[in-house]
Design a protein around this motif. Sequence first.
Motif, PDB file in Angstrom:
ATOM      1  N   UNK A  37       0.790  -1.219   0.000  1.00 55.24           N
ATOM      2  CA  UNK A  37       0.000   0.000   0.000  1.00 55.24           C
ATOM      3  C   UNK A  37       0.821   1.266   0.000  1.00 55.24           C
ATOM      4  N   UNK A  38       1.901   1.293  -0.802  1.00 59.50           N
ATOM      5  CA  UNK A  38       2.762   2.469  -0.855  1.00 59.50           C
ATOM      6  C   UNK A  38       2.958   2.887  -2.304  1.00 59.50           C
ATOM      7  N   UNK A  39       3.426   4.112  -2.490  1.00 60.39           N
ATOM      8  CA  UNK A  39       3.764   4.589  -3.825  1.00 60.39           C
ATOM      9  C   UNK A  39       5.024   3.886  -4.303  1.00 60.39           C
ATOM     10  N   UNK A  40       5.166   3.776  -5.614  1.00 61.65           N
ATOM     11  CA  UNK A  40       6.342   3.085  -6.158  1.00 61.65           C
ATOM     12  C   UNK A  40       7.627   3.845  -5.841  1.00 61.65           C
ATOM     13  N   UNK A  41       7.543   5.174  -5.726  1.00 59.54           N
ATOM     14  CA  UNK A  41       8.731   5.950  -5.361  1.00 59.54           C
ATOM     15  C   UNK A  41       9.206   5.577  -3.957  1.00 59.54           C
ATOM     16  N   UNK A  42       8.260   5.404  -3.036  1.00 58.28           N
ATOM     17  CA  UNK A  42       8.607   4.989  -1.674  1.00 58.28           C
ATOM     18  C   UNK A  42       9.202   3.591  -1.681  1.00 58.28           C
ATOM     19  N   UNK A  43       8.612   2.707  -2.482  1.00 54.64           N
ATOM     20  CA  UNK A  43       9.132   1.348  -2.585  1.00 54.64           C
ATOM     21  C   UNK A  43      10.561   1.341  -3.104  1.00 54.64           C
ATOM     22  N   UNK A  44      10.836   2.136  -4.125  1.00 56.53           N
ATOM     23  CA  UNK A  44      12.190   2.167  -4.691  1.00 56.53           C
ATOM     24  C   UNK A  44      13.205   2.624  -3.653  1.00 56.53           C
ATOM     25  N   UNK A  45      12.839   3.635  -2.839  1.00 53.50           N
ATOM     26  CA  UNK A  45      13.748   4.101  -1.795  1.00 53.50           C
ATOM     27  C   UNK A  45      14.067   2.973  -0.818  1.00 53.50           C
ATOM     28  N   UNK A  46      13.049   2.205  -0.437  1.00 55.85           N
ATOM     29  CA  UNK A  46      13.258   1.100   0.504  1.00 55.85           C
ATOM     30  C   UNK A  46      14.116   0.010  -0.122  1.00 55.85           C
ATOM     31  N   UNK A  47      13.873  -0.298  -1.392  1.00 59.37           N
ATOM     32  CA  UNK A  47      14.661  -1.321  -2.067  1.00 59.37           C
ATOM     33  C   UNK A  47      16.115  -0.888  -2.220  1.00 59.37           C
ATOM     34  N   UNK A  48      16.331   0.387  -2.540  1.00 60.33           N
ATOM     35  CA  UNK A  48      17.699   0.902  -2.666  1.00 60.33           C
ATOM     36  C   UNK A  48      18.427   0.826  -1.326  1.00 60.33           C
ATOM     37  N   UNK A  49      17.707   1.110  -0.231  1.00 64.78           N
ATOM     38  CA  UNK A  49      18.324   1.024   1.086  1.00 64.78           C
ATOM     39  C   UNK A  49      18.713  -0.413   1.413  1.00 64.78           C
ATOM     40  N   UNK A  50      17.854  -1.362   1.086  1.00 63.97           N
ATOM     41  CA  UNK A  50      18.152  -2.764   1.352  1.00 63.97           C
ATOM     42  C   UNK A  50      19.288  -3.277   0.464  1.00 63.97           C
ATOM     43  N   UNK A  51      19.387  -2.744  -0.744  1.00 68.11           N
ATOM     44  CA  UNK A  51      20.510  -3.100  -1.602  1.00 68.11           C
ATOM     45  C   UNK A  51      21.807  -2.565  -1.000  1.00 68.11           C
TER      46      UNK A  51
END
Length: 249
Positions: free
Chosen positions: A46-60
């Motif tokens: 339930x989040x925007x794709x921009x928020x998701x990308x930030x989280x994925x980049x942090x986990x990377x």
Amino acid sequence: MGTTQLEKAPEPKYWHLRTVLTDALDSEFAVGEVLPNERELAARFGVARATLRQALEQLELEGRLQRRRGVGTTVAPPRVGVDVGPVRDSWPGPPGGDWQTEGCEDVTPPAAVVQLLATAPDAVVHAVRRTRMSQGQPVATELLYIPAASAPSVPEAPADTDSSSVRAEHLLRALHRLELEGQDRAVELGSAHTDDARQLDRLPGAPVLVVTTRYFVAGRTAAVSVSTYRADTCRLTFGDTEPVTLMAG
């Protein structure tokens, strides 16, 4: 004097999502498994794709995820311990072992390296390229910059690749003939340039750890190495006496 209390900063949405995703990675996904695409993940949480990308980049950046060409985003294996200083005050190792010599060329180094070498801005130096392997996979690429004064007897740059590799070995041996006085080392977080990304099988811009080492002879800088390590798979260690074997975990 009165006292004030800082207001507690709200947790960014991407950081909260990063925590939720971490729990999901631990409980639902195996190492090497491909994650659903961004649209599916954004809808699930339930989040925007921009928020998701930030989280994925942090986990990377933290080494939990890997972006792989033609595959997508996968769960990363545990980082390997990579020793970047097995013996105090030693030259870069000779060809063989974990490092593979790829060749060399004569170049005008980047401004930051020029400053470390204390050479003229337009001075041409030797550049030896090497790749570090672990379990058959590249974990680091290195450019070792050597001024002509540190290797005066090395022949001119050849045109063919095979001779270039032989010349690189001559340059490494020339350094070993010098009496090394000491070295210093710095580590910083960076982004993979196109050439390094290709060597390391990463995407351009992927997080990397850049290790810059200066080697000193007779009160001057005799060489500078710039090593680029995969930040998603490497955990750097700094041994002073004995080499640390590359290991998982």
